[in-house]
Design an enzyme around this catalytic site. Structure first.
Site, short mmCIF file in Angstrom:
data_model
loop_
_atom_site.label_atom_id
_atom_site.label_comp_id
_atom_site.label_asym_id
_atom_site.label_seq_id
_atom_site.Cartn_x
_atom_site.Cartn_y
_atom_site.Cartn_z
N CYS A 1 0.90 -1.27 -0.02
CA CYS A 1 -0.08 0.01 -0.05
C CYS A 1 0.82 1.31 0.02
CB CYS A 1 -1.04 -0.04 1.22
SG CYS A 1 -2.31 1.26 0.87
N HIS B 1 -3.86 -4.95 -0.09
CA HIS B 1 -3.50 -5.64 0.99
C HIS B 1 -3.36 -7.04 1.07
CE1 HIS B 1 -2.96 -1.92 3.52
NE2 HIS B 1 -3.90 -1.53 2.70
N GLU C 1 -2.59 -9.20 3.14
CA GLU C 1 -2.80 -9.81 4.43
C GLU C 1 -4.49 -9.77 4.83
OE1 GLU C 1 -1.61 -6.66 3.76
OE2 GLU C 1 -2.28 -5.21 5.05
#
Lengths: 250, 192
Positions: free
Chosen positions: B77, B174, B176
Site C-alpha cells: 500500500c 493488502h 494480508e
C-alpha cells in the site's frame, strides 16, 4: 470491476456475541472469533463488530477481542461502539482493527473526525449515522436511535466527509428490524451527496432487498445481522443471486 | 528464514504480522538498520499520509537503507507508493526504486477506492493465483502504470496493482486482508 460488499455485523457484549446465532456447526455460538471465521470462510467481504457493553473493563476486553479476531481472519474488519477519543482508536488499530466506526462522539464533537483522519488516515475512519424520518426530514439520532439531535442526515453526512470520514455507515431507524428492505431512496440521495463509499444498514429481510439496495439505492456495501446469524440468508447463495442479477460481487 | 517488518511508526502492522504467522513464518518488527539488513525477507508496510510517513523514514535514516537492500522486499500500500519516484500526496519525494509516480484518483467514482477489485498479475508473486482474482484495496492515490508494473487493476483507469524490480516488490492491495489469494501471494513472497 470494484465489487459490492456484503458485511455481517456482530453485536458484542463483554467480549461475547449477543443475539443468538443459528450455526449448528459452531462449537460456541457466543464466540465472536469463531463466528467471524465462519463468515470469512463463507465469503463475507468485511465484518463489523459493534461493542454494546458498558462495563468499565470494556476497553481491555475489546482490545483483546480485536487482537484475537485479527489473528484469526484475513478479511478487513471494523470496530465500533462507544469510541470517543484518539486514544481509543489508537488502541484498536494497534491491536489489528482495520477501521473504526464512530457515531455519537462525532455528532457531539465533529472535530473528532478531523483529528482521527489526520492521525490515522481517512481510510480507517467510518462515520456511522443513525437517522429516522420526522415529518419527512431525516433526523440524526443518538444512542441507538433513541435520542434525536439537531442534525439532518444529508448535511451531517457532507460535513463528516468534509472532515475526513473515509466511509459512511447509514442505518435507517425506520427500516431497522422490519425486514422490509433498506432505505434505498435516502441511500441514493446520500451516494449523490458524498464521494466516499456508503454502507447500507437496516431492513435486510431477503435477497431481493440486497439486490435493490445495490441497484436502486446505489449502496457500495450492505450490512446485516440477524438474517445472517439465523441463516435466513446464506452468504454464498446471496452472492450467487447478486451475480445473476448483474451486481458485481467477489 | 527471518522476516523483518520495517517499523517506522506508520500504521497498523499487526495484520501483516498475523498473516505471516498464519503461514508459519515468524516476523519481527524493527527499525534497526543492521537487523533489517540481516533479514531473509523484508516487509515495508504503510498506511496514512505519504509526506509524514516519508518524514518518519528520513528521521530514522531508513530512507537511505531501503534502496540498498538485497533481499526480497515487499512494500504494501503506502509502502509501495513510497518506493516510487514521487507522490502527489503532500508533494512527496519517494525512494525512487520504481520508475513511476503516484497521483490522486481524478474520477467521478468514489474516492477512496475501497473494497475488493480484480487484479491481473504476472511473475513469481502471482504464481498459482488465477487471473481476475479479487484483492482488497483501500487508497485514494495510485501508482501510474510503468515498465515495472507487473499487475494491474482498473478503477476508472488501469493503475499499478503491483510493481517489481529486481528484489523489490510492491502491492497496492493488502495481501494480508485478501483472504486465500492474499495468503498465496504472501507465501509466494516467502518462497522467493
Amino acid at each position: 470491476m470494484l465489487t459490492k460488499r456484503i458485511i455481517p455485523c456482530l453485536d458484542i457484549k463483554d467480549g461475547r456475541t449477543v443475539k443468538g446465532v443459528n450455526f449448528v456447526s459452531l462449537r460456541d455460538a457466543g464466540d465472536p472469533v469463531e463466528l467471524a471465521q465462519r463468515y470469512a470462510d463463507e465469503g463475507a467481504d468485511e465484518l463489523v463488530f459493534l461493542d454494546i457493553s458498558a462495563s468499565e473493563e470494556k476497553r481491555k476486553t475489546l482490545a483483546k477481542l480485536v487482537r484475537n479476531v485479527a489473528y484469526a481472519i484475513d478479511i478487513p474488519f471494523t470496530v465500533g461502539g462507544g469510541i470517543s477519543s484518539v486514544e481509543d482508536v489508537g488502541i484498536l488499530l494497534e491491536n489489528g482493527a482495520d477501521k473504526v466506526s464512530i457515531n455519537s462522539a462525532a455528532v457531539r464533537r465533529p472535530e473528532l473526525i478531523s483529528e482521527l483522519a489526520q492521525k490515522f488516515g481517512t481510510q480507517c475512519i467510518v462515520v456511522a449515522i443513525d437517522a429516522k424520518q420526522i415529518e419527512n426530514v431525516w433526523v440524526v439520532h443518538l444512542v441507538g436511535g433513541k435520542v434525536p439531535t439537531e442534525r439532518k442526515l444529508f448535511e451531517w453526512a457532507a460535513e463528516a466527509v468534509e472532515r475526513g470520514a473515509g466511509e459512511l455507515l447509514f442505518t435507517s431507524m425506520d427500516h431497522d428490524g422490519t425486514k422490509q428492505g433498506f432505505a434505498n431512496k435516502a441511500l441514493k440521495q446520500l451516494s449523490e451527496t458524498v464521494s466516499v463509499p456508503v454502507i447500507a444498514s437496516g431492513g435486510a429481510g431477503n435477497v431481493q432487498h440486497f439486490i435493490d439496495t445495490f441497484a436502486l439505492g446505489n449502496a457500495d456495501a450492505a450490512l446485516a445481522a440477524s438474517v445472517f446469524h439465523f441463516k435466513e440468508i446464506s452468504i454464498p447463495e446471496l452472492k450467487s443471486d447478486l451475480r445473476n442479477n448483474k451486481i458485481p460481487v467477489r | 528464514m527471518k522476516v523483518v517488518i520495517i517499523d517506522y511508526g506508520a500504521g497498523n502492522i499487526q495484520s501483516i504480522r498475523f498473516a505471516l504467522e498464519r503461514l508459519g513464518a515468524t516476523a519481527v518488527l524493527s527499525h534497526d538498520a543492521d537487523e533489517i539488513r540481516q533479514a531473509s525477507h523484508i516487509i515495508f508496510p504503510g498506511v496514512g499520509e505519504a509526506s509524514s510517513a516519508m518524514k518518519k523514514l528520513q528521521d530514522t535514516g531508513l530512507d537511505s537503507v531501503i534502496p540498498t537492500l538485497k533481499q526480497p522486499l515487499l512494500g504494501i500500500c503506502l509502502g509501495m507508493q513510497l518506493m516510487c519516484h514521487a507522490s502527489e500526496e503532500g508533494n512527496t519525494k519517494g525512494l525512487g526504486i520504481f520508475d513511476t509516480e503516484v497521483v490522486r484518483f481524478n474520477t467521478n467514482l468514489n474516492v477512496p477506492h475501497m473494497g475488493w477489485n480484480m487484479v491481473n498479475g504476472t511473475g513469481k508473486l502471482f504464481s498459482d493465483i488465477a487471473q481476475n482474482s479479487h484483492f482488497y484495496l483501500v487508497h485514494s492515490y495510485y501508482a501510474k502504470c510503468c515498465n515495472h508494473t507487473n499487475a494491474t487493476c482498473t478503477y476508472d483507469l488501469p493503475f499499478s496493482a503491483a510493481l517489481a524490480r529486481d528484489n523489490f516488490h510492491g502491492t497496492q492491495f493488502h495481501p494480508e486482508k485478501s483472504g486465500d489469494v492474499g495468503a498465496q501471494l504472501l507465501q509466494n513472497f516467502l518462497n522467493l
